[in-house]
Write a protein that holds these residues in place. Sequence first.
Motif, short mmCIF file in Angstrom:
data_model
loop_
_atom_site.label_atom_id
_atom_site.label_comp_id
_atom_site.label_asym_id
_atom_site.label_seq_id
_atom_site.Cartn_x
_atom_site.Cartn_y
_atom_site.Cartn_z
N GLY A 94 0.80 -1.22 0.00
CA GLY A 94 0.00 0.00 0.00
C GLY A 94 0.83 1.27 0.00
O GLY A 94 0.37 2.32 0.40
N GLN B 61 -5.45 -8.37 -3.53
CA GLN B 61 -5.44 -7.11 -2.80
C GLN B 61 -6.34 -6.12 -3.53
O GLN B 61 -6.24 -5.94 -4.73
N ARG B 63 -7.60 -2.18 -3.50
CA ARG B 63 -7.35 -0.85 -2.97
C ARG B 63 -8.35 0.08 -3.61
O ARG B 63 -8.49 0.11 -4.82
N ASP B 65 -9.45 3.98 -3.90
CA ASP B 65 -9.09 5.37 -3.64
C ASP B 65 -10.39 6.15 -3.48
O ASP B 65 -11.17 6.26 -4.42
N SER B 71 -7.67 6.36 1.25
CA SER B 71 -7.85 5.12 0.50
C SER B 71 -7.98 3.97 1.49
O SER B 71 -7.61 4.09 2.66
N THR B 73 -7.26 -0.31 1.84
CA THR B 73 -6.59 -1.45 1.24
C THR B 73 -6.92 -2.70 2.04
O THR B 73 -6.85 -2.68 3.26
#
Lengths: 137, 376
Positions: A94, B61, B63, B65, B71, B73
């Motif tokens: 991340g 994963q 994520r 935004d 954001s 995750t």
Amino acid sequence: MRFLTTFVLILGFTTALAQAEIAVVVNPANANAVSSDDLNRLFLGRASSFADGSKATPLNLAEGQAAREEFDSKVLNRSSAQLKAYWSKLVFTGKGTPPKELADDAAVKAAVAGDSTAIGYISSGSVDGSVKVVATF
Amino acid sequence: MIKKSVLALALAGLLSSPAYADLTINGFASIKAGMTTGSNDTLYGYADDLDFKNESLMALQVRSDLGEKLSVTAQLMGRGNNDFDIGFEWAFLTYELTDNMRINAGRLRTPFYKYSDYMDVGYAYDWSRVPQSVYSLGFDNIEGISLYRTAQLGSFDSTLQLIFGAYSGNISLAGSAASAKIDNIAGITWELGQDWFNLRAAYLSGKVTIDAPALQPLLGGLQQVGLPQVATSVDFADDKGVFIGLGATIDRNNLIAVFEFNKVDVEDTFFAERENYYLSVGYRFDTITPYVSFEREEHSSKAEIYQPLTTALPPQLLLPLIGTVESLAFEADTFNIGMRYDFHPSAAFKAQFSSQKDKIQNDRSGLITVGVDLVF
């Protein structure tokens, strides 16, 4: 349309092969100087602004494009596998996302011409008045 | 590194997020097969039958935004040694305070080691597995908050991370199941690098409490014979644990060298003080990277707990006490030789031979692992 894209693609490839030189381009309105250290930082996600502090949006060429490999090896000094490993470290923690990838020189030129924060690279042979060259390799 | 806009739209709708939600989905997977070379050997979860499950894993994963510098995750992972049951490996919010400062909050990876953050992403390193002598402490994830700051100091890139949080979970202590809790975890890590080298230091501490039912008879017995202070020096009851880690990497002219050292102790417990390190050297021949590495781990048991009591304690307490304390003693050297082959833009084939000498049992085990690591 498809014919045109193919044509541009082929043109891009042949000029790249003939000259094997790449041009780093920014919007004509961008007055910043860009060193190869700056390019490294921008394209490896370690910096996100130009020398004057304004926002920078790096744009990559898609994998498989001749200028992409030239840029990776000459400017970033890394193989495409090394870069993929590098980005996977940042993506899966991340901590960063790789620069947006565009299909070919024409797409990069169009994006750079239309965005004052953009910085990309193309084969030298594709350069025209819509973009400004800040470095060649 | 694919952006799935259709899926993004569908999920954005489901989550009823704001009109603009940029969703990125990445994944990684490792398919590994391994077996030990000797008929009674076991190492890293492998035995002498070819095993495809033990170290294989798959993860996705996501994520999103949310705009305005926020954001979220989440990483979902299924591990072969847990029957590929899917769990949230991490899930955190990120808020970008500035261009080079961000806060993560939620379930985070504990930043013990250089490769902590991506130790499951085999594609990101050359070995078949991160060196277990150094990476096997456990407590890999904590719930908490982390501040992450990058800066340029002259020509150096500096990365500072501060982390606060807590851990709770089930562990194995001296061979039996126990529930563990680490409170008040506070840590700092600092990395300093240039183009071809990188240095790292980490310091973490926390208050460790472990409830191990198998230890209760011994602790109760020590109380009964009027030695509560001995019971206290054995048990884990809000005792201070400290982790110190150092690391260095060189990656120049295709030569790759990595060194990491760490030291772990939990005061006033029977935890054996650990000092571990490894050194790995590899060379990149275009798409093939062979490497060799050496690892040493030393867990020194706290014999000082029982030594003054050898005559004072009745054997029915002394023997379990010695047994418990010494069960954590361990000393081993491991040699590894292997290679990574980048046969595809998104996948690497790896083969590694590991040979571990258990210096307490005076026993050597060998292990061959082959596999493919990929990212998508």
